[in-house]
Write a protein that holds these residues in place. Structure first.
Motif, short mmCIF file in Angstrom:
data_model
loop_
_atom_site.label_atom_id
_atom_site.label_comp_id
_atom_site.label_asym_id
_atom_site.label_seq_id
_atom_site.Cartn_x
_atom_site.Cartn_y
_atom_site.Cartn_z
N LEU A 8 0.93 -0.79 -0.03
CA LEU A 8 0.10 -0.31 -0.29
C LEU A 8 0.63 1.20 -0.24
N PRO A 9 1.07 2.14 -1.54
CA PRO A 9 1.71 3.61 -0.73
C PRO A 9 1.46 4.05 0.53
N ALA A 10 2.51 4.71 0.26
CA ALA A 10 2.50 5.39 1.68
C ALA A 10 2.09 6.94 1.46
N ASP A 11 2.55 7.30 0.30
CA ASP A 11 2.15 8.62 -0.69
C ASP A 11 0.23 8.67 -0.65
N ARG A 12 -0.47 9.79 -0.35
CA ARG A 12 -1.39 9.83 -0.05
C ARG A 12 -2.00 9.65 -0.72
N TRP A 13 -1.09 10.93 -1.97
CA TRP A 13 -1.30 10.53 -4.01
C TRP A 13 -1.30 9.46 -4.11
N GLN A 14 -0.79 8.81 -4.27
CA GLN A 14 -0.28 7.72 -4.69
C GLN A 14 -1.21 6.20 -4.20
N ARG A 15 -2.02 6.55 -2.48
CA ARG A 15 -3.36 5.92 -2.17
C ARG A 15 -4.44 5.93 -2.78
N ALA A 16 -4.70 7.23 -3.26
CA ALA A 16 -5.72 7.89 -3.42
C ALA A 16 -5.54 6.79 -5.09
N GLN A 17 -4.08 7.87 -5.31
CA GLN A 17 -4.69 6.91 -6.80
C GLN A 17 -4.62 5.31 -6.95
N ALA A 18 -4.51 4.43 -6.20
CA ALA A 18 -5.01 3.16 -6.27
C ALA A 18 -6.05 2.88 -5.32
N LEU A 19 -6.68 3.15 -4.39
CA LEU A 19 -7.64 3.30 -4.40
C LEU A 19 -9.22 3.33 -5.57
N SER A 20 -8.56 4.58 -6.42
CA SER A 20 -8.85 4.94 -7.80
C SER A 20 -9.52 3.44 -8.58
N TRP A 21 -8.34 3.14 -9.10
CA TRP A 21 -8.09 1.98 -9.70
C TRP A 21 -8.32 0.50 -8.81
N MET A 22 -8.80 0.74 -7.52
CA MET A 22 -9.91 -0.71 -6.99
C MET A 22 -11.29 0.09 -7.17
N ASN A 23 -11.48 0.68 -7.32
CA ASN A 23 -12.96 1.34 -7.16
C ASN A 23 -13.05 1.29 -9.40
N PHE A 24 -12.26 1.97 -10.16
CA PHE A 24 -12.65 1.53 -10.96
C PHE A 24 -12.87 -0.24 -11.65
N GLU A 25 -12.02 -1.04 -10.26
CA GLU A 25 -12.23 -2.34 -10.45
C GLU A 25 -13.15 -2.94 -10.75
N GLN A 26 -13.62 -3.01 -9.52
CA GLN A 26 -14.81 -3.91 -8.63
C GLN A 26 -15.81 -2.84 -9.34
N TYR A 27 -16.28 -1.74 -10.36
CA TYR A 27 -17.95 -1.18 -10.84
C TYR A 27 -17.75 -0.71 -12.08
N SER A 28 -16.21 -0.80 -13.25
CA SER A 28 -16.66 -1.32 -14.33
C SER A 28 -15.42 -2.31 -14.73
N HIS A 29 -14.88 -2.82 -14.49
CA HIS A 29 -13.96 -4.04 -14.84
C HIS A 29 -14.66 -5.73 -14.82
N GLU A 30 -14.56 -5.99 -12.93
CA GLU A 30 -15.21 -7.14 -12.52
C GLU A 30 -17.01 -7.65 -13.10
N PRO A 31 -17.52 -6.61 -12.91
CA PRO A 31 -18.89 -6.89 -13.71
C PRO A 31 -18.96 -6.86 -15.24
N TYR A 32 -17.57 -6.94 -15.77
CA TYR A 32 -18.02 -7.36 -17.10
C TYR A 32 -17.18 -8.65 -17.17
N VAL A 33 -16.21 -8.57 -17.36
CA VAL A 33 -15.16 -9.44 -17.06
C VAL A 33 -15.27 -11.13 -16.67
N ALA A 34 -14.53 -10.91 -15.10
CA ALA A 34 -15.63 -11.85 -13.68
C ALA A 34 -17.06 -12.38 -14.62
#
Lengths: 213, 213
Positions: free
Chosen positions: B81-107
């Motif tokens: 987990l990134p120690a930097d706040r902005w990088q941590r936010a970007q990681a969370l953003s991609w994880m939300n992308f995964e659950q909303y825009s990726h997993e419901p289709y690819v999985a």
């Protein structure tokens, strides 16, 4: 100052307005009407290649998308994100629940009812969306029978995330009458300091909602 | 010791196995076959009222659900987990992308191909799911043209979250040939220390996948 690119009637966008108001943090709001294709322009896709609002933009041009990731970013270090690791994990769990098991039904039913034409073929999806929406609300109701909030011991970003579309579920034809604990929680959220409500649907959306069975 | 209640062929569950192995953290794994209704039993609903795997259970009986919230909880304080706040936010953003825009289709395309009967009416959903899945992969490809990882400067939980179903997108009939940067990223993830792959589909699932057009 943070710039929010958002569509005011969108609950996902309103989440940010509510938190920013409650944090007392100044922000600019740039209106992007996603119901009119404004998230598919080259200019907007440069902000978010996934073509969705909200996006925040910092003064140096860096951008961050996904409503719940933005809530987390804005809330770090504030009373809206639990300091306790386990409570923080539970808040994130509810925010994931919101995006996976709640928003795709409760928010989409509302969008179809108010922001698509009355003859849209998407209206055939409404009964299934409502049924799945009720399943999500029943899970929330069960939690709220023994807890005041979704963000740990206090109100916070998981409550903001779940409040956004739950409060206007009726727009999509999802009635909240069967969920007394949930209705009491909605009232608690509305009573928080510096609370701001989602704007009422405009005349066209209101008319469509009224004419949706 | 942490107990994981999970279904081994599920990418959402495998995310946890991969991170726990890479953290070197001991865990128990309790197999729950969600394709056979084992997440709808009263016993399981007591662990997660939303009826989904994975769930982790601590020694004192406390539980946490939602794969990406669990990843975040397990990774806090680690290099995943990134120690930097902005990088941590970007990681969370991609994880939300995964659950909303990726997993419901690819999985979901993969699940329908391998874990529903060949005459399931759900198979009619496959073309639309694949099209939406490709849209998500195109967004990932664009990011990977200029970045090595989704979690900031280094490999981390956003990579684990996105790797899970992307690596097996082919099971659902989603071809990765058009995404060279994405295929190079998949290879980088596979080369990380203590990497473990998702198990191969069992004979029945493999046969269904082979027979899915």
């Amino acid at each position: 100052m943070i710039t929010v690119h958002g569509f005011s009637p969108s609950g996902n966008c309103h989440k940010l307005r509510l938190l920013l108001e409650q944090l007392g943090e100044p922000y600019r709001w740039v209106e992007v009407d996603s119901s009119q294709g404004q998230t598919r322009t080259p200019q907007f896709l440069a902000l978010n290649p996934n073509g969705k609002v909200p996006v925040i933009e910092l003064d140096d041009g860096r951008t961050l998308s996904e409503s719940n990731a933005i809530l987390y970013y804005l809330a770090e270090g504030s009373r809206f994100l639990p300091a306790d690791r386990w409570q923080r994990a539970q808040a994130l769990s509810w925010m994931n629940f919101e995006q996976y098991s709640h928003e795709p039904y409760v928010a989409v039913a509302r969008f179809i009812a108010g922001w698509t034409p009355l003859d849209s073929p998407r209206r055939a999806e409404l009964p299934a969306l409502r049924e799945r929406g009720h399943r999500a609300l029943a899970v929330m109701e069960q939690h709220l029978r023994t807890h005041d909030w979704f963000s740990g011991d206090d109100y916070g970003i998981a409550d903001i995330a779940l409040f956004a579309y739950t409060d206007v579920a009726g727009h999509g034809g999802i009635d909240l009458q069967a969920y007394p604990a949930l209705r009491a929680w909605l009232a608690r959220v509305r009573a928080t300091e510096r609370f701001v409500a989602l704007p009422e649907p405009d005349a066209q959306a209101a008319q469509r909602i009224a004419q949706t069975a």
